[in-house]
Every structure is written in C-alpha cells, then in structure tokens.
Design a protein around this motif. Structure first.
Motif, mmCIF file in Angstrom:
data_model
loop_
_atom_site.group_PDB
_atom_site.id
_atom_site.type_symbol
_atom_site.label_atom_id
_atom_site.label_comp_id
_atom_site.label_asym_id
_atom_site.label_seq_id
_atom_site.Cartn_x
_atom_site.Cartn_y
_atom_site.Cartn_z
ATOM 1 N N LYS A 134 47.411 36.010 54.995
ATOM 2 C CA LYS A 134 48.055 36.366 56.458
ATOM 3 C C LYS A 134 48.782 34.974 56.827
ATOM 4 O O LYS A 134 49.735 35.082 57.451
ATOM 5 C CB LYS A 134 47.127 36.794 57.434
ATOM 6 N N LEU A 164 48.741 43.451 48.291
ATOM 7 C CA LEU A 164 49.327 43.109 49.829
ATOM 8 C C LEU A 164 49.787 44.354 50.227
ATOM 9 O O LEU A 164 50.989 44.799 49.844
ATOM 10 C CB LEU A 164 49.873 41.979 49.593
ATOM 11 N N ASP A 185 40.361 34.799 51.218
ATOM 12 C CA ASP A 185 41.828 35.163 50.710
ATOM 13 C C ASP A 185 42.443 36.022 51.524
ATOM 14 O O ASP A 185 43.725 35.769 51.771
ATOM 15 C CB ASP A 185 41.609 36.123 49.316
ATOM 16 N N LYS A 186 41.873 36.947 52.405
ATOM 17 C CA LYS A 186 42.598 37.748 53.451
ATOM 18 C C LYS A 186 43.224 36.917 54.382
ATOM 19 O O LYS A 186 44.344 37.146 54.897
ATOM 20 C CB LYS A 186 41.556 38.745 53.822
ATOM 21 N N MET A 201 47.583 43.462 55.106
ATOM 22 C CA MET A 201 46.175 43.785 54.479
ATOM 23 C C MET A 201 45.995 43.061 53.122
ATOM 24 O O MET A 201 47.058 43.535 52.323
ATOM 25 C CB MET A 201 45.600 45.130 54.818
ATOM 26 N N LEU A 202 44.969 42.816 52.647
ATOM 27 C CA LEU A 202 45.088 42.295 51.376
ATOM 28 C C LEU A 202 43.766 43.538 50.696
ATOM 29 O O LEU A 202 42.673 43.115 51.326
ATOM 30 C CB LEU A 202 44.663 40.880 51.078
ATOM 31 N N LYS A 203 44.042 44.254 49.920
ATOM 32 C CA LYS A 203 42.803 45.060 49.227
ATOM 33 C C LYS A 203 42.959 44.652 47.809
ATOM 34 O O LYS A 203 43.790 45.094 47.075
ATOM 35 C CB LYS A 203 43.059 46.264 49.353
ATOM 36 N N PRO A 246 36.623 36.548 48.930
ATOM 37 C CA PRO A 246 37.554 37.461 49.191
ATOM 38 C C PRO A 246 38.033 37.672 50.759
ATOM 39 O O PRO A 246 39.224 37.877 51.082
ATOM 40 C CB PRO A 246 36.773 38.848 48.705
ATOM 41 N N GLY A 247 37.085 37.398 51.378
ATOM 42 C CA GLY A 247 37.367 37.236 52.899
ATOM 43 C C GLY A 247 38.246 36.088 53.241
ATOM 44 O O GLY A 247 39.101 36.233 53.910
#
Length: 98
Positions: free
Chosen positions: A34, A59, A29-30, A53-55, A26-27
């Motif tokens: 970007k 996006l 992917d963020k 930001m990706l949550k 997940p980190g």
C-alpha cells in the motif's frame, strides 16, 4: 520456543527472526505494498484509488475512474516491476484493476 541469541546482533537480524518465527511477513507485505503504491503512483492516481488489497501474490486495486483503469491496464508489467523494486523483493506477481 523462541530462539535465543548469545552475544550482540543487529536489530534488523533480530526483527527478521522474530517476523519469521511469528509468521508476520504476509501482514507486513500488505502494508508495504500500500505504501509503495502511494509513493510510486503519486497524487494523481491516488485521488482515484479507493482500495488496495494484496491476496497472496496478486494485488487488487479498486479505482473510481474507468479511464484511469484502462490506462493503467496497459502498463501492468511496469507497475509490477516498480513495486517489486521498491520493496526490494518479488511480492507482487499480478495486478487486478477493478
């Protein structure tokens, strides 16, 4: 405990195993999202992009131009498709332009 490999293995396979074992995807992917946004949108859009930001699989893009935000909102599906193709897997399922 970490899994040990016997013999020779490709560094890519070892890194994937490490990332899965330590839940680092997940980190990553963020960061990848970007970079993909910056590469795909170019300088024109990046100059008006304040934050990305990706949550989860959404996006969030903060823009300083309301005109650009309106223009990009018409092509959300295309932007999602381009980002996922750049990342070679489905990471983004929705975009929120602020």
């Amino acid at each position: 405990m970490a899994k040990r490999f016997n013999g020779e293995h490709a560094i890519g396979d070892v890194l994937k195993e490490f990332m899965q074992a330590n839940r680092l995807q997940p980190g990553m992917d963020k960061i990848d999202v970007k970079e993909a946004w910056a590469n795909l949108m170019g300088n024109g859009v990046n100059n008006y992009t304040r934050d990305i930001m990706l949550k989860g699989s959404t996006l969030y893009v903060e823009l300083t131009s309301s005109v650009l935000r309106e223009e990009l909102s018409h092509g959300k599906a295309k932007i999602i498709k381009m980002i996922n193709e750049e990342l070679k897997r489905e990471v983004v399922k929705d975009i929120v332009l602020r």
